[in-house]
Design a protein around this motif. Sequence first.
Motif, mmCIF file in Angstrom:
data_model
loop_
_atom_site.group_PDB
_atom_site.id
_atom_site.type_symbol
_atom_site.label_atom_id
_atom_site.label_comp_id
_atom_site.label_asym_id
_atom_site.label_seq_id
_atom_site.Cartn_x
_atom_site.Cartn_y
_atom_site.Cartn_z
ATOM 1 N N ALA A 136 0.868 -1.181 0.000
ATOM 2 C CA ALA A 136 0.000 0.000 0.000
ATOM 3 C C ALA A 136 0.898 1.221 0.000
ATOM 4 C CB ALA A 136 -0.907 0.002 1.230
ATOM 5 N N ASP A 137 0.567 2.212 -0.809
ATOM 6 C CA ASP A 137 1.403 3.410 -0.903
ATOM 7 C C ASP A 137 1.359 4.216 0.401
ATOM 8 O OD1 ASP A 137 2.153 2.896 -3.525
ATOM 9 O OD2 ASP A 137 0.491 4.048 -4.369
ATOM 10 N N HIS A 138 2.530 4.753 0.776
ATOM 11 C CA HIS A 138 2.646 5.740 1.862
ATOM 12 C C HIS A 138 2.185 5.189 3.214
ATOM 13 C CE1 HIS A 138 1.472 8.013 -1.959
ATOM 14 N NE2 HIS A 138 2.783 8.129 -1.845
ATOM 15 N N GLN A 139 2.258 3.879 3.391
ATOM 16 C CA GLN A 139 1.764 3.244 4.609
ATOM 17 C C GLN A 139 2.582 3.649 5.837
ATOM 18 O OE1 GLN A 139 1.641 -0.991 4.185
ATOM 19 N NE2 GLN A 139 0.158 -1.296 5.819
ATOM 20 N N SER A 145 -1.959 8.103 2.022
ATOM 21 C CA SER A 145 -2.884 8.534 0.973
ATOM 22 C C SER A 145 -4.136 7.662 0.970
ATOM 23 C CB SER A 145 -2.214 8.476 -0.399
ATOM 24 O OG SER A 145 -1.720 7.177 -0.662
ATOM 25 N N PHE A 146 -5.255 8.271 0.590
ATOM 26 C CA PHE A 146 -6.519 7.522 0.519
ATOM 27 C C PHE A 146 -6.604 6.706 -0.762
ATOM 28 C CE2 PHE A 146 -9.620 9.526 -2.443
ATOM 29 C CZ PHE A 146 -10.476 8.455 -2.633
ATOM 30 N N GLY A 147 -6.038 7.212 -1.849
ATOM 31 C CA GLY A 147 -6.118 6.504 -3.121
ATOM 32 C C GLY A 147 -5.183 7.117 -4.132
ATOM 33 N N SER A 314 -1.632 10.855 -6.402
ATOM 34 C CA SER A 314 -2.122 10.304 -5.149
ATOM 35 C C SER A 314 -2.932 11.353 -4.405
ATOM 36 C CB SER A 314 -0.945 9.832 -4.282
ATOM 37 O OG SER A 314 -0.287 8.737 -4.899
ATOM 38 N N LEU A 315 -3.950 10.886 -3.698
ATOM 39 C CA LEU A 315 -4.889 11.773 -3.010
ATOM 40 C C LEU A 315 -4.742 11.633 -1.504
ATOM 41 C CD1 LEU A 315 -8.015 11.091 -5.270
ATOM 42 C CD2 LEU A 315 -6.386 12.986 -5.408
ATOM 43 N N ALA A 316 -4.875 12.767 -0.815
ATOM 44 C CA ALA A 316 -4.651 12.817 0.623
ATOM 45 C C ALA A 316 -5.664 11.978 1.378
ATOM 46 C CB ALA A 316 -4.709 14.267 1.106
ATOM 47 N N GLY A 317 -5.215 11.366 2.462
ATOM 48 C CA GLY A 317 -6.083 10.568 3.317
ATOM 49 C C GLY A 317 -6.038 11.034 4.751
ATOM 50 N N GLY A 318 -6.717 10.311 5.616
ATOM 51 C CA GLY A 318 -6.743 10.623 7.030
ATOM 52 C C GLY A 318 -5.996 9.581 7.835
ATOM 53 N N ARG A 319 -5.994 9.765 9.133
ATOM 54 C CA ARG A 319 -5.320 8.825 10.020
ATOM 55 C C ARG A 319 -6.089 7.518 10.068
ATOM 56 N NH1 ARG A 319 -4.065 9.955 16.435
ATOM 57 N NH2 ARG A 319 -3.011 7.943 16.876
ATOM 58 N N PRO A 320 -5.429 6.390 9.808
ATOM 59 C CA PRO A 320 -6.133 5.101 9.829
ATOM 60 C C PRO A 320 -6.725 4.802 11.202
ATOM 61 C CG PRO A 320 -4.006 4.903 8.735
ATOM 62 C CD PRO A 320 -4.030 6.236 9.392
#
Length: 321
Positions: A136-139, A145-147, A314-320
């Motif tokens: 998974a990218d940027h893990q 990233s969200f996607g 790549s699109l920004a995500g939040g904290r898992p």
Amino acid sequence: MTALTQLSQAIHDAPRWHQADQFQNPADIQIVPLTGEALGAEVYGLDAKKAQAGETIYRLKQALAEHLILIFKQQSLDDLQYLAFASYFGSIFRPSADTPVLATQKETGTPPDVVPVSNAVGQGDYTGHGELTPHADHQWTPLPSFGSLLYAIELPQDGGQTSWYNTIKAYDALDDATKQHIDQLQLITYNPFVRIAQNKVQDPSAGYGVFPRYRFKDQPIVGDAYAHPLVRVHPESGRKALWLSTHNEVELVNYDDQAGSELIAQLREHLLKPEFRYEHQWSTGDIVFWDNQVTLHSRRPFPSEQRRLLKRISLAGGRPF
């Protein structure tokens, strides 16, 4: 032009709804799930250069949450058009300058908005031509990233296929005792780009060098560490997924070293089962949009003398959680 002004220019130049010849009719768009595959749907009738209606973007977001990857065929975009389309789905992923990722630039400490994924000299030789293992990218970042969207521009004749793995199905297939055991565990994924930089300092001729699969407590820590859930909850669907790449260096928090190493090895073997995998045969003009929160992806090797150029946003995500 900086990455920020490039995105601003893309949105400034984007087609407008009131321009009839640049507007996409939502009725033209069909979303068709891939038959017999672990994940994925193809999107027909969509021209990514055109302005999209709110109902279209909502449908696509819902379809992504359900099918985890969307495949747009026969697209033809420049970088600004590509950015404008991607920005319908979220903000561009920009990690902090102290967290290196693929294509981090020395001048800015961050990657460009559009990352060339290529073995072609002068086009961004970031991933070479070898195999890329499921990840998974940027893990390893505090806010992964969200996607991502990956756009095929030039393809080799042999190899280079990309596979995606449905980590929701992988979690669902576990027995109840294993689910109960791992549901509250925290996992650290260490930054591979910090490890690569360290290996090159020690031996510039060694390539990427040696990557441990699991960090034991008597081994040095390389880079910053951010603990995330081993079992991640999808923020829209509420479904649970294994949040684990197959080859990156990891460590379970507050867990016995030997038992942790064995558990992670078992889960990684489980993730690689063929019933969780879809392999995409690329065609020029394909854009594949995937949910990075609940999938892994990998790449088959291809001959070094054959050119391969794709571009990733790549699109920004939040904290898992």
